[in-house]
Write a protein that holds these residues in place. Structure first.
Motif, PDB file in Angstrom:
ATOM      1  N   ALA A 250       0.835  -1.211   0.000  1.00 22.69           N
ATOM      2  CA  ALA A 250       0.000   0.000   0.000  1.00 22.69           C
ATOM      3  C   ALA A 250       0.864   1.255   0.000  1.00 22.69           C
ATOM      4  CB  ALA A 250      -0.931  -0.011   1.207  1.00 22.69           C
ATOM      5  N   LEU A 251       1.935   1.249   0.791  1.00 19.27           N
ATOM      6  CA  LEU A 251       2.817   2.418   0.847  1.00 19.27           C
ATOM      7  C   LEU A 251       3.563   2.621  -0.466  1.00 19.27           C
ATOM      8  CD1 LEU A 251       4.206   2.039   4.477  1.00 19.27           C
ATOM      9  CD2 LEU A 251       2.529   3.691   3.647  1.00 19.27           C
ATOM     10  N   ILE A 252       3.940   1.550  -1.126  1.00 23.93           N
ATOM     11  CA  ILE A 252       4.579   1.667  -2.447  1.00 23.93           C
ATOM     12  C   ILE A 252       3.604   2.302  -3.433  1.00 23.93           C
ATOM     13  CG2 ILE A 252       5.443   0.341  -4.417  1.00 23.93           C
ATOM     14  CD1 ILE A 252       6.672  -1.610  -2.424  1.00 23.93           C
ATOM     15  N   PHE A 253       2.342   1.900  -3.374  1.00 29.97           N
ATOM     16  CA  PHE A 253       1.307   2.491  -4.232  1.00 29.97           C
ATOM     17  C   PHE A 253       1.196   3.992  -3.983  1.00 29.97           C
ATOM     18  CE2 PHE A 253      -3.153   3.878  -4.469  1.00 29.97           C
ATOM     19  CZ  PHE A 253      -3.406   3.682  -5.814  1.00 29.97           C
ATOM     20  N   VAL A 254       1.209   4.393  -2.705  1.00 26.57           N
ATOM     21  CA  VAL A 254       1.114   5.809  -2.349  1.00 26.57           C
ATOM     22  C   VAL A 254       2.308   6.585  -2.896  1.00 26.57           C
ATOM     23  CG1 VAL A 254       1.108   7.435  -0.427  1.00 26.57           C
ATOM     24  CG2 VAL A 254      -0.290   5.374  -0.312  1.00 26.57           C
ATOM     25  N   ILE A 255       3.496   6.027  -2.719  1.00 29.66           N
ATOM     26  CA  ILE A 255       4.717   6.710  -3.169  1.00 29.66           C
ATOM     27  C   ILE A 255       4.738   6.852  -4.683  1.00 29.66           C
ATOM     28  CG2 ILE A 255       7.230   6.494  -3.304  1.00 29.66           C
ATOM     29  CD1 ILE A 255       7.114   5.188  -0.518  1.00 29.66           C
ATOM     30  N   LEU A 256       4.289   5.821  -5.388  1.00 26.63           N
ATOM     31  CA  LEU A 256       4.284   5.882  -6.849  1.00 26.63           C
ATOM     32  C   LEU A 256       3.349   6.974  -7.355  1.00 26.63           C
ATOM     33  CD1 LEU A 256       4.362   2.107  -7.856  1.00 26.63           C
ATOM     34  CD2 LEU A 256       6.205   3.790  -8.039  1.00 26.63           C
ATOM     35  N   ILE A 257       2.219   7.155  -6.676  1.00 27.85           N
ATOM     36  CA  ILE A 257       1.294   8.210  -7.084  1.00 27.85           C
ATOM     37  C   ILE A 257       1.929   9.587  -6.930  1.00 27.85           C
ATOM     38  CG2 ILE A 257      -0.842   9.383  -6.385  1.00 27.85           C
ATOM     39  CD1 ILE A 257      -2.110   6.709  -5.993  1.00 27.85           C
ATOM     40  N   ALA A 258       2.694   9.765  -5.853  1.00 26.03           N
ATOM     41  CA  ALA A 258       3.306  11.074  -5.588  1.00 26.03           C
ATOM     42  C   ALA A 258       4.653  11.242  -6.270  1.00 26.03           C
ATOM     43  CB  ALA A 258       3.483  11.263  -4.085  1.00 26.03           C
ATOM     44  N   ALA A 259       5.166  10.177  -6.901  1.00 26.35           N
ATOM     45  CA  ALA A 259       6.545  10.216  -7.405  1.00 26.35           C
ATOM     46  C   ALA A 259       6.705  11.079  -8.652  1.00 26.35           C
ATOM     47  CB  ALA A 259       7.025   8.794  -7.693  1.00 26.35           C
TER      48      ALA A 259
END
Length: 282
Positions: A250-259
């Protein structure tokens, strides 16, 4: 012989009348009443902004309006999105406020905010987040209502509206939802609360106020570590591995959105006037 019949004991039994069925009010009815009260309260608080479209003429507000006007005029004349800010923020890449995708929930929140104002929409998000968080923690409706009201009336939040720090306001109001969905996932380990946790955390990142996102991450860390350690103490190693793995995903998904805007900012900052000081001239 005498046939005397024994006297039967006299009993004064009254026929019990059927009790009237008590009206049962479902819990969601209380929630709807609370929601209606909060909406009315916020409409009163921000009526000049909601009904008249007024704004507080703070420096950051006027700066953002002037910058947005020039960026929009550039788009109308060239058909291209400006990647650099005009003179109010000259030398800084314009990558954190690019047009939002229609596939993002943030896009629709922005459209609603254009009509009802950012303070009304995000104060409502924050106050309902606190209310449902407290209800999940087994507090009564009355206590949850009072605590939510106290939260939203904190003077600091109104100050954020007056000075025009709308991104910080948006990021803060997502925190109750992030915490609640995180707790629900840790307790029940279901995919729905995990998905909502990732959604609200990604919305907070998309508000582009990374200071609040950092503080939220610390809060999540301090909440989650005792839960995960308890699984280890109880020797529930499989549960621990599953929870940790799903949270990391879930955190990887969040980071990818903001990346994307972050990588774009890093690329453009090499050409920015504010990227590196000119040591030769000093």
């Amino acid at each position: 012989m005498s046939n005397k019949k024994g006297k039967q004991p006299v009993t004064n039994k009254k026929k019990e009348l059927p009790k009237k069925e008590q009206a049962h009010i479902p819990y969601y009815a209380y929630d709807l009443i609370v929601l209606a009260i909060f909406i009315v309260l916020l409409l009163v608080m921000f009526s000049p902004m909601v009904f008249k479209g007024n704004i507080y003429p703070a420096g950051d507000v006027l700066e953002t309006m002037s910058k947005s006007h020039m960026v929009n005029e550039y788009y109308k004349s060239t058909g291209q999105v400006a990647l650099w800010n005009p003179y109010p923020l000259a030398g800084i890449p314009n990558v954190f406020y690019l047009p939002k995708s229609a596939f993002s929930l943030d896009f629709y929140l922005e459209k609603i905010s254009d009509v009802l104002s950012i303070p009304f929409v995000f104060f409502l998000i924050g106050i309902m987040g606190i209310y449902f968080l407290l209800r999940y923690l087994k507090f009564s409706v009355l206590i949850s209502f009072a605590a939510s009201l106290a939260f939203i009336l904190v003077p600091y939040f109104s100050t954020l509206v007056f000075v025009g720090h709308s991104t910080k306001l948006q990021a803060v109001m997502y925190i109750p939802w992030i915490v609640m969905t995180f707790l629900v996932f840790l307790d029940k380990m279901k995919l729905l609360p995990l998905s909502l946790f990732a959604l609200f955390f990604s919305l907070q990142f998309q508000a582009m106020h990374f200071q609040i996102a950092f503080y939220t991450g610390l809060l999540i860390l301090f909440i989650g570590v005792p839960y995960l350690l308890s699984d280890i103490k109880q020797k529930s190693y499989l549960v621990f591995i599953k929870k940790t793995g799903l949270l990391i995903a879930a955190l990887i998904f969040v980071i990818l959105i903001a990346a994307f805007p972050l990588f774009l900012a890093k690329k453009l900052s090499e050409h920015s006037l504010r990227a590196k000081p000119d040591r030769k001239s000093t």
